[in-house]
Design a protein around this motif. Sequence first.
Motif, short mmCIF file in Angstrom:
data_model
loop_
_atom_site.label_atom_id
_atom_site.label_comp_id
_atom_site.label_asym_id
_atom_site.label_seq_id
_atom_site.Cartn_x
_atom_site.Cartn_y
_atom_site.Cartn_z
N GLU A 18 29.23 38.67 35.30
CA GLU A 18 29.47 39.04 36.70
C GLU A 18 29.92 37.82 37.51
OE1 GLU A 18 25.91 40.84 38.16
OE2 GLU A 18 26.29 42.74 37.12
N SER A 19 29.31 36.67 37.27
CA SER A 19 29.70 35.46 38.00
C SER A 19 31.13 35.04 37.65
CB SER A 19 28.74 34.31 37.67
OG SER A 19 27.46 34.60 38.17
N MET A 20 31.51 35.20 36.39
CA MET A 20 32.87 34.88 35.98
C MET A 20 33.87 35.80 36.68
SD MET A 20 34.60 34.85 32.20
CE MET A 20 34.77 36.62 32.12
N ILE A 21 33.57 37.10 36.72
CA ILE A 21 34.46 38.06 37.39
C ILE A 21 34.53 37.75 38.88
CG2 ILE A 21 34.81 40.50 37.95
CD1 ILE A 21 35.44 39.67 35.01
N ARG A 22 33.41 37.40 39.50
CA ARG A 22 33.41 37.01 40.92
C ARG A 22 34.34 35.82 41.15
NH1 ARG A 22 28.22 34.42 42.41
NH2 ARG A 22 29.33 32.74 41.40
N ASP A 23 34.25 34.81 40.29
CA ASP A 23 35.09 33.63 40.45
C ASP A 23 36.57 33.95 40.26
OD1 ASP A 23 32.80 32.19 40.95
OD2 ASP A 23 32.69 31.33 38.94
N ILE A 24 36.87 34.84 39.31
CA ILE A 24 38.27 35.26 39.10
C ILE A 24 38.79 36.00 40.33
CG2 ILE A 24 39.75 36.83 37.77
CD1 ILE A 24 38.01 36.05 35.31
N LEU A 25 37.99 36.89 40.90
CA LEU A 25 38.42 37.63 42.10
C LEU A 25 38.60 36.70 43.29
CD1 LEU A 25 36.52 41.05 42.14
CD2 LEU A 25 38.95 40.62 41.79
N LYS A 26 37.79 35.67 43.41
CA LYS A 26 37.95 34.71 44.51
C LYS A 26 39.34 34.08 44.46
CE LYS A 26 33.20 33.20 45.30
NZ LYS A 26 32.29 32.06 45.28
N VAL A 27 39.77 33.72 43.26
CA VAL A 27 41.09 33.11 43.11
C VAL A 27 42.19 34.14 43.30
CG1 VAL A 27 42.64 31.95 41.48
CG2 VAL A 27 40.23 31.27 41.62
N ARG A 28 42.03 35.30 42.69
CA ARG A 28 43.05 36.35 42.74
C ARG A 28 43.27 36.87 44.15
NH1 ARG A 28 47.13 38.90 42.49
NH2 ARG A 28 47.46 40.78 41.29
N MET A 58 44.24 42.58 53.36
CA MET A 58 42.91 43.05 53.79
C MET A 58 42.42 44.29 53.03
SD MET A 58 42.14 40.62 55.67
CE MET A 58 40.57 41.12 56.34
N ASP A 59 42.98 44.58 51.86
CA ASP A 59 42.50 45.68 51.02
C ASP A 59 41.16 45.29 50.39
OD1 ASP A 59 44.70 47.29 51.46
OD2 ASP A 59 45.72 46.69 49.62
N TRP A 60 40.25 46.25 50.28
CA TRP A 60 38.99 46.04 49.57
C TRP A 60 39.23 46.19 48.07
CZ3 TRP A 60 34.74 44.10 51.61
CH2 TRP A 60 34.54 44.19 52.98
N VAL A 61 38.58 45.36 47.29
CA VAL A 61 38.68 45.39 45.84
C VAL A 61 37.26 45.34 45.28
CG1 VAL A 61 39.52 44.17 43.80
CG2 VAL A 61 40.92 44.23 45.87
N GLY A 62 36.99 46.18 44.29
CA GLY A 62 35.69 46.18 43.64
C GLY A 62 35.85 46.15 42.13
N ALA A 63 34.84 45.63 41.46
CA ALA A 63 34.87 45.57 40.01
C ALA A 63 33.52 46.00 39.45
CB ALA A 63 35.19 44.15 39.53
#
Length: 75
Positions: A18-28, A58-63
């Motif tokens: 989950e932390s890895m996916i969070r970090d990827i989304l921060k960059v993306r 400003m679109d919301w994105v969830g994983a």
Amino acid sequence: MNMDSHQLAPIEDDKVFESMIRDILKVRLTNRDGVQLNGTRGQRQYSIDVFGRDSINMDWVGAQCKVSGIGKNYL
């Protein structure tokens, strides 16, 4: 970099994944402060583990994050 030639080792710890996916989304999403984990184990999360808002449109994105094992059967 061609990602076809790279392979990550299997991740067995759901919190690390989950932390890895969070970090990827921060960059993306180019939104370093606006991407976060959604609750903790046992809390109702409505199938969203990580969420954030794209800083451009400003679109919301969830994983939803699922760890599955090699050679294990999951339903």
